[in-house]
Design a protein around this motif. Sequence first.
Motif, short mmCIF file in Angstrom:
data_model
loop_
_atom_site.label_atom_id
_atom_site.label_comp_id
_atom_site.label_asym_id
_atom_site.label_seq_id
_atom_site.Cartn_x
_atom_site.Cartn_y
_atom_site.Cartn_z
N LYS A 183 0.61 -1.33 0.28
CA LYS A 183 -0.17 -0.04 -0.37
C LYS A 183 0.78 1.33 -0.15
CE LYS A 183 -4.09 2.33 0.90
NZ LYS A 183 -4.80 2.35 -1.23
N ASP B 140 4.68 6.91 -10.79
CA ASP B 140 3.84 6.59 -12.20
C ASP B 140 4.32 5.38 -12.54
OD1 ASP B 140 2.85 9.10 -13.09
OD2 ASP B 140 4.19 9.42 -14.10
N LYS C 29 1.92 2.36 -10.73
CA LYS C 29 0.18 2.56 -11.15
C LYS C 29 0.40 1.65 -11.92
CE LYS C 29 0.25 6.91 -13.81
NZ LYS C 29 -0.52 7.70 -13.96
N ASP C 30 1.30 1.14 -13.06
CA ASP C 30 1.15 0.75 -14.54
C ASP C 30 0.73 -0.53 -14.13
OD1 ASP C 30 0.21 3.05 -16.09
OD2 ASP C 30 2.65 2.76 -15.94
N LYS C 31 1.77 -1.38 -13.15
CA LYS C 31 1.71 -2.63 -12.61
C LYS C 31 0.55 -3.78 -13.18
CE LYS C 31 6.47 -2.29 -12.29
NZ LYS C 31 6.60 -3.50 -13.02
N GLN D 121 3.02 1.45 -3.68
CA GLN D 121 1.17 2.03 -4.25
C GLN D 121 0.98 3.78 -4.04
OE1 GLN D 121 -1.77 -0.58 -2.97
NE2 GLN D 121 -0.63 -2.32 -4.61
N THR D 122 0.64 3.72 -2.95
CA THR D 122 0.95 5.27 -2.53
C THR D 122 2.01 6.33 -3.24
OG1 THR D 122 -0.73 4.55 -0.83
CG2 THR D 122 0.05 6.79 -0.51
#
Length: 101
Positions: free
Chosen positions: A15, A23, A26-28, A18-19
């Motif tokens: 988490k 970029d 977020k594309d994973k 991700q936060t």
Amino acid sequence: MPGDQKSLSARMISKAIQTFGGDVIKDKPAEYEVYAASNLDWTLVRPPRLVDGAATGRLEHFAHRSTRSTPVVRADLAAFVADVIDQGSYVRQAPFFATAT
């Protein structure tokens, strides 16, 4: 990824990444979807934290369950990737990998 079983600490770290990961992170999920929708034989190896050091030979990997340890010796990661290619294991999967403690 679908089917993942992560510990509470692994979920918290995910988490946070991700936060704050921007970029690249977020594309994973989209990257995984592209591979999953293809007809390719792919494997996405997911190591946690890469560290320098001599190969240990202590490899820990699971298809959907996060590993207990967090560091990965780069030489162990290279050996694991070579084994995956040579043995044809984890086809169309995204295994977690770490150097076992």
